[in-house]
Design an enzyme around this catalytic site. Structure first.
Site, short mmCIF file in Angstrom:
data_model
loop_
_atom_site.label_atom_id
_atom_site.label_comp_id
_atom_site.label_asym_id
_atom_site.label_seq_id
_atom_site.Cartn_x
_atom_site.Cartn_y
_atom_site.Cartn_z
N CYS A 82 58.79 33.11 -15.06
CA CYS A 82 58.86 31.32 -15.03
C CYS A 82 59.66 31.05 -16.27
CB CYS A 82 57.46 30.75 -15.17
SG CYS A 82 57.35 29.19 -14.60
N LYS A 104 49.64 28.32 -5.87
CA LYS A 104 49.35 27.71 -7.20
C LYS A 104 49.40 26.26 -7.25
CE LYS A 104 51.45 27.70 -11.71
NZ LYS A 104 52.24 28.33 -12.61
N LYS A 133 45.81 30.33 -7.55
CA LYS A 133 45.37 30.05 -8.92
C LYS A 133 45.24 28.37 -8.94
CE LYS A 133 47.90 29.62 -13.10
NZ LYS A 133 49.19 29.53 -13.51
N SER A 189 42.95 29.16 -17.80
CA SER A 189 42.42 28.77 -19.28
C SER A 189 41.62 27.87 -19.32
CB SER A 189 43.86 28.38 -20.02
OG SER A 189 44.57 27.09 -19.33
N ARG A 203 54.14 18.50 -13.04
CA ARG A 203 54.36 19.78 -12.09
C ARG A 203 54.19 19.41 -10.58
NH1 ARG A 203 55.68 22.74 -16.47
NH2 ARG A 203 54.26 23.70 -17.74
N CYS A 208 59.60 24.09 -15.30
CA CYS A 208 59.71 25.51 -14.76
C CYS A 208 61.37 26.10 -14.47
CB CYS A 208 58.69 25.71 -13.81
SG CYS A 208 57.05 25.66 -14.48
C1 PBG Z 1 53.68 29.10 -15.55
C2 PBG Z 1 52.04 29.40 -15.73
C3 PBG Z 1 51.04 28.61 -15.96
C4 PBG Z 1 50.09 29.23 -16.08
C5 PBG Z 1 50.36 30.58 -15.81
N1 PBG Z 1 51.75 30.68 -15.46
C6 PBG Z 1 51.14 27.20 -16.50
C7 PBG Z 1 51.41 26.11 -15.65
O1 PBG Z 1 51.91 26.24 -14.54
O2 PBG Z 1 51.59 25.04 -16.26
C8 PBG Z 1 48.60 28.80 -16.57
C9 PBG Z 1 47.56 29.72 -16.73
C10 PBG Z 1 46.27 29.23 -17.38
O3 PBG Z 1 46.03 28.08 -17.35
O4 PBG Z 1 45.63 30.21 -17.88
N2 PBG Z 1 54.44 30.22 -16.25
#
Ligand code: PBG
Length: 333
Positions: A124, A204, A258, A285, A226, A134
């Protein structure tokens, strides 16, 4: 008439003794199904704590190697790497360079742990661009900017080839660009990496649960959000089925749903629709930090809550879980 209810039937009979409960369990957790996300940054001897994610760090490569060795020793399923470059620019050049942070990190980790640990890379651009989006931006007719899907695809292939040549065992595209799996598959195949599996972030969602990650990866979008590429949480649930179907058609080997906890309905739906496809879910997270913060206040039992949550993800149909608790869980089990 057989006795099909109380008092003949007593479901508590099988709950009475721990040994019987264990005997009839169906959902079990194991370290080899867990993937630990790690953040790598330039420097030496750096373990920069991530304030919103207690126990997680931005690691320099030497420290990352120690983590990778621990992950291998604990028997984890793998690690997934996120790079935080020295400098960010409009296109995320660092991610497409042999000298960039992720290329150097992958080579170093592979050299130290070899095939004792599966090394996955997140493909990404949000961690590498100065605007935090992204991919490549293009002006929008209605004003402002948007991420240019097809221009971003080309750069994502460049990025993935950097990961592959550095020795990544698997790549995980997370940009939610249309057609990403198709271009990655053909780009990898053309370059001699037809054996390299793709674990696609197929479903996602544009989730507020990514908040702490964006601090960890310093990837907060500098404007907007996003929602024009990640999925709408309120969209028809079956849209996830379309996303997954497309990625499978394009050659995805493993698919990711996700976030995890607020999307277990999606995990279950995908599990039921795609027999035999390995399904991963990302315990993101925000899901991590909520539990950490509450546990710090003494309001819940972290270990019990985590094991229960991961059990729920597994019960919903996930074969693989990406989680910041991977090492803890391996030790608890
Ligand atoms: C994008 C990516 C994200 C996460 C994993 N890959 C961030 C986003 O889409 O803003 C989030 C993972 C998490 O919140 O633990 N590279």
């Amino acid at each position: 008439m057989p006795h099909s209810s109380f008092p003949t039937i007593r479901l508590r009979r099988l709950r009475d003794e721990p040994a019987v409960r264990r005997l009839i369990q169906e959902t079990t957790l194991s370290p080899e199904r867990l993937i630990l996300p790690l953040f790598v940054r330039p420097g030496e001897g750096v373990r920069q704590p991530i304030a919103s994610m207690p126990g997680n760090f931005q690691l320099s490569i030497d420290e990352l190697i120690k983590e990778a060795e621990q992950a291998a020793a604990l028997g984890l399923g793998g690690i997934i790497l996120f790079g935080i470059p020295e400098t960010k620019d409009t296109i995320g050049s660092d991610a497409m360079s042999e000298a960039g942070i992720i290329a150097r990190a992958v080579r170093a980790v592979k050299q130290s742990v070899g095939n004792k640990l599966l090394l996955i890379t997140d493909v990404c651009f949000c961690e590498y661009t100065d605007h935090g989006h992204c991919g490549v931006l293009t002006p929008k007719n209605s004003g402002g900017y948007e991420v240019d899907n097809d221009a971003t695809l080309e750069n994502l292939v460049r990025q993935a080839l950097i990961h592959a040549r550095a020795g990544a065992d698997m790549i995980a595209p997370s940009s939610m660009m249309d057609g990403i799996v198709r271009v990655l598959r053909s780009g990898l195949d053309r370059d001699g990496f037809s054996h390299l599996p793709i674990m696609s972030y197929a479903a996602k969602y544009a989730s507020s649960f990514y908040g702490p990650f964006r601090e960890a990866a310093q990837s907060t979008p500098q404007f907007g959000n996003r929602r024009s590429y990640q999925m709408d949480p309120a969209a028809a649930a079956a849209q996830a089925v379309r996303e997954v179907q497309l990625d499978l058609n394009e050659g995805a080997d493993i698919i990711i749903v996700k976030p995890a906890l607020a999307y277990l309905d999606i995990v279950r739906m995908v599990r039921d629709r795609f027999e035999g496809v390995p399904i991963a879910t990302y315990n993101v997270s925000g899901e991590f930090s909520m539990v950490k913060a509450t546990a710090e206040k003494g309001w819940i039992d972290e270990k019990a809550v985590v094991l229960e949550s991961l059990t729920a993800m597994t019960r919903a149909g996930a074969n693989i879980i990406l989680t910041y608790w991977a090492k803890d869980v391996a030790q608890w089990l």
